[in-house]
Design an enzyme around this catalytic site. Structure first.
Site: not given
Ligand SMILES: Cc1ncc(COP(=O)(O)O)c(C=O)c1O
Length: 378
Positions: A69-70, A147, A175, A195-197, A233, A320
């Site tokens: 996601g970042t 989030n 989210q 984002s996958a996780h 890759t 975070c």
């Molecule tokens: C709203 C939101 N955007 C972006 C991210 C970042 O995603 P990633 O952890 O895959 O970098 C998060 C994760 O904490 C999130 O909650």
């Protein structure tokens, strides 16, 4: 442990892991190689692209895989900025740091950056939105679901108005994905981060959904992978896991949302009965798994540690920013007083949680704040 921190990350699903393992062990080919092993990896990536596209109601060609996601948020914001003339960019005041930071970085390059205010429930204020009259406004970043509070924005509506004005829109749907139905083509946005996780997939993989008409300069230049949108890759096993996680999320979406909502309601009723906590953004439409609350007089970080001692894993604010000691910028943007914002604790439920986890959590709360309920109710 009662794990109530799914907005930070989710446990990897067993079936997702099973889908990934062969790509670490037997099928190690580089997806750019022409031989059989390479073609096998390529095929697996394209299957995953279809699975991710299906979760968010779009076509595979519009999916570019990233490291999460970042990166997707950075790629959208910095990539758009590099493709457009310098002007103004606006963003929701409650965005994730992975949106806020690349936006702030742009201000050093001469971009005018404009936060869009939210109301007491964390919803974009229509008046603040209407004030975005800067003719040099080039693009806007708005998250679908927050989030911390779980608040869901009406992105489709805002994006429609912006589109009519020729302004591009990026949406952080990290989210929201898997927790509510998403149709990229109906959101009216140009770019969307995933984002996958957060959906029982592996960490370190995600996607940027890009509508075909939107030109974006890549963040990572390299060997032309992902149609030149993102060099490097491909992390085949992770991408395969992401695809599988999306497929599973789609198949259980309605059921799991309903089940999580029932659990969330039990939890909120339990908190009401204890009479010790105030739920933030209570009246807003929120993700079915998220509750952010505060117990007046008890610091959120302290509460996290106490709950941890009682075997419950939660967050204060967002994972975070939880080492910053500062009150959550999300709650501050909602006009909540900083002393109250510092009491924030976030519970985020997930697929493996059950009603007995809710009971366990409420028992822990009772032990941590034994007398307050009675005092406040009296
Ligand atoms: C709203 C939101 N955007 C972006 C991210 C970042 O995603 P990633 O952890 O895959 O970098 C998060 C994760 O904490 C999130 O909650």
């Amino acid at each position: 442990v009662i794990y109530f921190d799914h907005n930070a990350t989710t446990p990897l699903d067993e079936q997702v892991l099973e889908a990934m393992l062969p790509f670490y062990q037997r099928f190690y080919g580089n997806a750019s190689s022409l031989h059989r092993l390479g073609r096998l990896s390529r095929g697996a990536i394209e299957t995953a692209r279809e699975q991710v596209a299906a979760l968010v109601g779009t076509v595979p060609i519009q999916i570019a895989f990233t490291s999460g996601g970042t990166e997707s948020n950075n790629m959208a914001i910095s990539g758009l900025a590099k493709s457009l003339d310098v002007g103004a960019i606006a963003y929701g005041a409650t965005e994730h740091p992975s949106v806020l930071e690349p936006v702030h970085a742009l201000s050093r390059d001469g971009w005018r950056v404009r936060p869009i205010g939210v109301d007491a429930d964390g919803l974009i204020e229509p008046q603040a939105f209407q004030k975005l009259v800067d003719p040099a406004l080039r693009f806007v970043s708005l998250m679908l679901a927050n989030n911390e509070t779980g608040v869901i924005q009406d992105v489709a509506q805002f994006a429609c108005e912006l589109r009519n004005r020729g302004v591009l829109v990026h949406c952080d749907a990290v989210q929201a994905a898997g927790k509510m139905a998403i149709k990229f083509d109906e959101l009216n946005v140009n770019l969307m981060s995933l984002s996958a996780h957060k959906i029982a997939g592996p960490k370190g993989v995600g996607a940027l959904v890009m509508d075909k008409a939107t030109q974006l300069k890549p963040l990572i230049h390299g060997g032309g992978q992902e149609r030149g949108r993102r060099g490097g890759t491909e992390n085949v096993a992770a991408i395969v896991g992401f695809g599988k996680a999306c497929e599973m999320a789609l198949s259980r979406q309605l059921d799991s949302a309903q089940r999580l909502l029932t659990l969330r309601e039990q939890l909120e009723e339990g908190l009401d009965e204890l009479g010790v906590a105030d739920v933030f953004a209570r009246e807003a439409s929120r993700l079915p798994n998220t509750v952010q609350f505060g117990v007046p007089g008890i610091d959120g970080e302290m509460m996290v540690m106490e709950l941890d001692r009682h075997g419950v894993a939660v967050s204060s604010g967002s994972a975070c920013s939880s080492d910053g000691g500062e009150p959550s910028h999300v709650l501050m943007a909602m006009g909540i007083e900083s002393g109250i914002a510092k009491t924030a604790v976030r519970v985020s439920l997930g697929l493996e949680n059950t009603a007995s986890d809710i009971v366990g959590f409420l028992d822990a709360m009772k032990r941590i704040v034994p007398d307050r309920g009675r005092t406040r109710r009296a």
